[in-house]
Design a protein around this motif. Structure first.
Motif, PDB file in Angstrom:
ATOM      1  N   PHE A   1      79.551  53.094  59.285  1.00  0.00           N
ATOM      2  CA  PHE A   1      80.343  52.106  58.559  1.00  0.00           C
ATOM      3  C   PHE A   1      79.648  50.754  58.473  1.00  0.00           C
ATOM      4  O   PHE A   1      80.076  49.883  57.716  1.00  0.00           O
ATOM      5  CB  PHE A   1      81.718  51.947  59.208  1.00  0.00           C
ATOM      6  N   VAL A   2      78.630  50.549  59.280  1.00  0.00           N
ATOM      7  CA  VAL A   2      77.873  49.297  59.209  1.00  0.00           C
ATOM      8  C   VAL A   2      76.486  49.522  58.624  1.00  0.00           C
ATOM      9  O   VAL A   2      75.744  48.559  58.396  1.00  0.00           O
ATOM     10  CB  VAL A   2      77.754  48.633  60.598  1.00  0.00           C
ATOM     11  N   LYS A   3      76.125  50.785  58.374  1.00  0.00           N
ATOM     12  CA  LYS A   3      74.820  51.099  57.787  1.00  0.00           C
ATOM     13  C   LYS A   3      75.029  52.098  56.650  1.00  0.00           C
ATOM     14  O   LYS A   3      74.943  53.315  56.849  1.00  0.00           O
ATOM     15  CB  LYS A   3      73.874  51.662  58.852  1.00  0.00           C
ATOM     16  N   PRO A   4      75.332  51.610  55.441  1.00  0.00           N
ATOM     17  CA  PRO A   4      75.654  52.492  54.312  1.00  0.00           C
ATOM     18  C   PRO A   4      74.568  53.516  53.989  1.00  0.00           C
ATOM     19  O   PRO A   4      74.871  54.658  53.665  1.00  0.00           O
ATOM     20  CB  PRO A   4      75.864  51.515  53.150  1.00  0.00           C
ATOM     21  N   MET A   5      73.302  53.100  54.067  1.00  0.00           N
ATOM     22  CA  MET A   5      72.228  54.040  53.738  1.00  0.00           C
ATOM     23  C   MET A   5      72.183  55.187  54.740  1.00  0.00           C
ATOM     24  O   MET A   5      71.946  56.339  54.375  1.00  0.00           O
ATOM     25  CB  MET A   5      70.887  53.313  53.717  1.00  0.00           C
ATOM     26  N   ARG A   6      72.438  54.876  56.010  1.00  0.00           N
ATOM     27  CA  ARG A   6      72.490  55.933  57.014  1.00  0.00           C
ATOM     28  C   ARG A   6      73.638  56.887  56.719  1.00  0.00           C
ATOM     29  O   ARG A   6      73.499  58.109  56.887  1.00  0.00           O
ATOM     30  CB  ARG A   6      72.655  55.333  58.413  1.00  0.00           C
ATOM     31  N   ALA A   7      74.776  56.346  56.285  1.00  0.00           N
ATOM     32  CA  ALA A   7      75.924  57.194  55.944  1.00  0.00           C
ATOM     33  C   ALA A   7      75.560  58.165  54.830  1.00  0.00           C
ATOM     34  O   ALA A   7      75.893  59.356  54.886  1.00  0.00           O
ATOM     35  CB  ALA A   7      77.106  56.317  55.530  1.00  0.00           C
ATOM     36  N   ALA A   8      74.861  57.671  53.803  1.00  0.00           N
ATOM     37  CA  ALA A   8      74.483  58.526  52.681  1.00  0.00           C
ATOM     38  C   ALA A   8      73.458  59.576  53.096  1.00  0.00           C
ATOM     39  O   ALA A   8      73.600  60.769  52.785  1.00  0.00           O
ATOM     40  CB  ALA A   8      73.927  57.664  51.547  1.00  0.00           C
ATOM     41  N   LEU A   9      72.425  59.160  53.827  1.00  0.00           N
ATOM     42  CA  LEU A   9      71.349  60.075  54.205  1.00  0.00           C
ATOM     43  C   LEU A   9      71.847  61.188  55.122  1.00  0.00           C
ATOM     44  O   LEU A   9      71.467  62.351  54.958  1.00  0.00           O
ATOM     45  CB  LEU A   9      70.214  59.301  54.881  1.00  0.00           C
ATOM     46  N   ARG A  10      72.705  60.836  56.082  1.00  0.00           N
ATOM     47  CA  ARG A  10      73.201  61.860  57.003  1.00  0.00           C
ATOM     48  C   ARG A  10      74.079  62.877  56.290  1.00  0.00           C
ATOM     49  O   ARG A  10      74.058  64.067  56.607  1.00  0.00           O
ATOM     50  CB  ARG A  10      73.947  61.206  58.159  1.00  0.00           C
ATOM     51  N   GLY A  11      74.864  62.420  55.328  1.00  0.00           N
ATOM     52  CA  GLY A  11      75.674  63.345  54.554  1.00  0.00           C
ATOM     53  C   GLY A  11      74.818  64.273  53.709  1.00  0.00           C
ATOM     54  O   GLY A  11      75.074  65.485  53.640  1.00  0.00           O
ATOM     55  N   MET A  12      73.781  63.722  53.071  1.00  0.00           N
ATOM     56  CA  MET A  12      72.898  64.542  52.235  1.00  0.00           C
ATOM     57  C   MET A  12      72.116  65.541  53.094  1.00  0.00           C
ATOM     58  O   MET A  12      71.931  66.698  52.694  1.00  0.00           O
ATOM     59  CB  MET A  12      71.940  63.641  51.447  1.00  0.00           C
ATOM     60  N   GLN A  13      71.668  65.111  54.283  1.00  0.00           N
ATOM     61  CA  GLN A  13      70.965  66.024  55.186  1.00  0.00           C
ATOM     62  C   GLN A  13      71.863  67.175  55.604  1.00  0.00           C
ATOM     63  O   GLN A  13      71.434  68.337  55.644  1.00  0.00           O
ATOM     64  CB  GLN A  13      70.479  65.256  56.415  1.00  0.00           C
ATOM     65  N   ALA A  14      73.119  66.863  55.917  1.00  0.00           N
ATOM     66  CA  ALA A  14      74.064  67.905  56.325  1.00  0.00           C
ATOM     67  C   ALA A  14      74.321  68.886  55.189  1.00  0.00           C
ATOM     68  O   ALA A  14      74.449  70.097  55.419  1.00  0.00           O
ATOM     69  CB  ALA A  14      75.366  67.273  56.798  1.00  0.00           C
ATOM     70  N   PHE A  15      74.388  68.375  53.956  1.00  0.00           N
ATOM     71  CA  PHE A  15      74.625  69.259  52.805  1.00  0.00           C
ATOM     72  C   PHE A  15      73.452  70.223  52.614  1.00  0.00           C
ATOM     73  O   PHE A  15      73.644  71.433  52.442  1.00  0.00           O
ATOM     74  CB  PHE A  15      74.822  68.433  51.533  1.00  0.00           C
ATOM     75  N   VAL A  16      72.231  69.700  52.641  1.00  0.00           N
ATOM     76  CA  VAL A  16      71.048  70.547  52.459  1.00  0.00           C
ATOM     77  C   VAL A  16      70.973  71.599  53.567  1.00  0.00           C
ATOM     78  O   VAL A  16      70.717  72.781  53.309  1.00  0.00           O
ATOM     79  CB  VAL A  16      69.766  69.687  52.439  1.00  0.00           C
ATOM     80  N   LEU A  17      71.210  71.163  54.824  1.00  0.00           N
ATOM     81  CA  LEU A  17      71.166  72.101  55.936  1.00  0.00           C
ATOM     82  C   LEU A  17      72.262  73.158  55.811  1.00  0.00           C
ATOM     83  O   LEU A  17      72.025  74.353  56.024  1.00  0.00           O
ATOM     84  CB  LEU A  17      71.316  71.340  57.259  1.00  0.00           C
ATOM     85  N   GLY A  18      73.474  72.736  55.441  1.00  0.00           N
ATOM     86  CA  GLY A  18      74.577  73.683  55.288  1.00  0.00           C
ATOM     87  C   GLY A  18      74.316  74.705  54.194  1.00  0.00           C
ATOM     88  O   GLY A  18      74.564  75.907  54.381  1.00  0.00           O
ATOM     89  N   ALA A  19      73.807  74.245  53.047  1.00  0.00           N
ATOM     90  CA  ALA A  19      73.502  75.165  51.952  1.00  0.00           C
ATOM     91  C   ALA A  19      72.417  76.158  52.363  1.00  0.00           C
ATOM     92  O   ALA A  19      72.489  77.355  52.035  1.00  0.00           O
ATOM     93  CB  ALA A  19      73.064  74.374  50.717  1.00  0.00           C
ATOM     94  N   ALA A  20      71.397  75.672  53.096  1.00  0.00           N
ATOM     95  CA  ALA A  20      70.324  76.556  53.551  1.00  0.00           C
ATOM     96  C   ALA A  20      70.852  77.614  54.505  1.00  0.00           C
ATOM     97  O   ALA A  20      70.448  78.788  54.437  1.00  0.00           O
ATOM     98  CB  ALA A  20      69.226  75.727  54.221  1.00  0.00           C
ATOM     99  N   ILE A  21      71.762  77.230  55.405  1.00  0.00           N
ATOM    100  CA  ILE A  21      72.325  78.187  56.358  1.00  0.00           C
ATOM    101  C   ILE A  21      73.141  79.258  55.638  1.00  0.00           C
ATOM    102  O   ILE A  21      73.029  80.453  55.939  1.00  0.00           O
ATOM    103  CB  ILE A  21      73.188  77.453  57.403  1.00  0.00           C
TER     104      ILE A  21
END
Length: 466
Positions: free
Chosen positions: A91-111
């Motif tokens: 909530f204090v680092k917007p770019m981190r919020a976006a990157l972590r969500g995108m990383q989780a999506f890519v990892l989830g789709a790969a799994i």
């Protein structure tokens, strides 16, 4: 500085009611944002794959997008929790919020695709639909999470964390904006080794996510000792550290701080442990209810007096709580402060009491404490205020004693399965247990909790249980 002040006295809950409500609202807003973020992430996945199915119509089935999304959403959420995509720092680092969500999506789709491949079901999913959906999903999740994090600062009115300042003297006070300030005075002296003092501090810091201590150098060790077991991130203002490079440094405003304590578990681990406690304790209470009723009846028949023995113990964050046990001693000889620990063939113990103590049945009512959230199934065992080893109070034997309270006390623990039970006649009786408790805190995992719980079965009856 314009800070809320918390007064320490005999009724801390009354004195700090106003700030406590605001801190509760901040924590509640954080929880709502977490839930909103989970809903938004799941919606982004569904919308992305549905849009992809409209653009690239699958040959075999028009419901492919829904099947793939149903598999992807739970896998994505597990991956997101695992890489801290729902931690308060986003909530204090917007770019981190976006990157972590995108990383989780890519990892989830790969799994999901990997599982489909090994189950020979990958042919059922259109590669075009999955590819387009993945592109849309990464873009939507990243964009929405960034926008929510950017807006979060305004919703919280600043930081999403409740930050407390302990001001011990007027010097070296940082200029950061704090949620409230606790002034150390005669009612809060870190130099005193007293459970009531630790309890006052625990109540004063209720709701704090971070604690910063500003004190004279000669008082630092005392404050560290008080906060080591407080189950909250604790830091020390140390201006002289500008010219030094310790391993753990942080900043508070324009002042460097040294991190010396943190809660042993993150939010996801804490939630998983709590869910485990609720499932196990509620199930055990239902299964053991007939046995507990019989024991209660036998206690009542064998000796007039209450069925339960309720004793004040030291819990998580060094807060005091009332722990339940089946009464095993004669009513007129109860020792609520544990000034004299139970010994072998103790005349105070009733015949029924001796039986339930040997079989550890007297501990079963603590399942109620677990269900109430005061205890955990596995953790350091809670001790009474007057408990002694080698004629010294426990915290007088080893200064690390308070550190064990960073976690909830447990119905069983690592010390118990290693056989460290019974009276503490020698200093080593305590230090052995303390070492096991600290080892448990430093190496926690949910699997270890399950293993300790299963291993407890073989030590329910023990030669030191009397």
């Amino acid at each position: 500085m314009n800070l809320e002040t918390r007064t320490i006295n005999a009724a801390p809950d009354v004195a700090v009611a106003g700030p406590a409500i605001r801190e509760h609202n901040r924590a509640r807003l954080r929880l709502r944002l977490y839930l909103a973020l989970i809903v938004v992430d799941a919606a982004c996945i569904l919308v992305s794959l549905f849009a992809a199915s409209l653009i690239y119509k699958p040959v075999y089935s028009s419901e492919q997008w829904y099947v793939f999304a149903s598999l992807l959403v739970p896998v994505y959420l597990l991956a997101a929790f695992n890489n801290h995509a729902y931690s308060a720092t986003i909530f204090v680092k917007p770019m981190r919020a976006a990157l972590r969500g995108m990383q989780a999506f890519v990892l989830g789709a790969a799994i999901v695709l990997l599982l489909a491949f090994y189950l020979k079901s990958s042919a059922e999913f259109s590669r075009g639909m999955v590819t387009i959906g993945a592109i849309f999903g990464v873009a939507l999740i990243g964009g929405f999470r960034y926008a929510i994090a950017m807006r979060a600062s305004a919703l919280f009115g600043g930081t999403p964390f409740t930050v407390a300042l302990i001001a011990d003297g007027p010097h070296n006070l940082p200029t950061n904006s704090f949620s409230f300030v606790v002034h150390a005075d005669g009612d809060l002296d870190p130099a005193q080794d007293c459970p009531m003092m630790f309890d006052r501090l625990a109540h004063a810091l209720r709701g704090a996510d971070r604690v910063v201590v500003a004190c004279p150098p000669e008082r630092r060790v005392d404050w560290v000792r008080m906060l080591k077991g407080a189950n909250v991130r604790s830091e020390m203002v140390a201006p002289e550290l500008k010219s030094i490079a310790p391993l753990a440094l942080d900043r508070c405003g324009n002042m460097p701080t040294m991190v010396f304590s943190d809660g042993p578990l993150g939010r996801f681990d804490t939630g998983m442990k709590r869910a485990f406690d609720i499932v196990v304790s509620s199930s055990a209470l239902l299964l053991l209810a007939p046995l507990m009723l019989v024991v209660a009846l036998l206690i009542k028949i064998s000796d007039p007096g209450p069925v339960f023995f309720v004793q004040t113990r030291i819990g998580q964050g060094n807060r005091l709580f009332r722990m339940f046990k089946f009464r095993s001693m004669r009513a007129e000889k109860l020792d609520h402060n544990a000034n004299m620990l139970t010994r072998r063939n103790d005349s105070r113990v009733t015949p029924i009491g001796a039986l339930i103590r040997r079989s550890s049945i007297d501990e079963l009512p603590q399942l109620i404490n677990v269900l109430r959230g005061e205890m955990s199934i596995v953790g350091p065992r809670p001790h009474a205020l007057g408990a002694r080893a080698a004629d010294k109070l426990y915290w007088e034997v080893d200064g690390r004693y308070w550190h064990r309270h960073a976690a909830k006390p447990g119905l069983t623990g690592l010390a118990q399965i290693r056989g460290f039970r019974g009276a503490t006649e020698h200093a080593s009786d305590l230090t052995n247990r303390l070492q096991a408790d600290l080892e448990y805190l430093h190496n926690w995992s949910i699997w270890r909790d399950i293993l300790i719980m299963l291993q407890t079965v073989r030590v329910i009856t023990h030669h030191n249980a009397y």
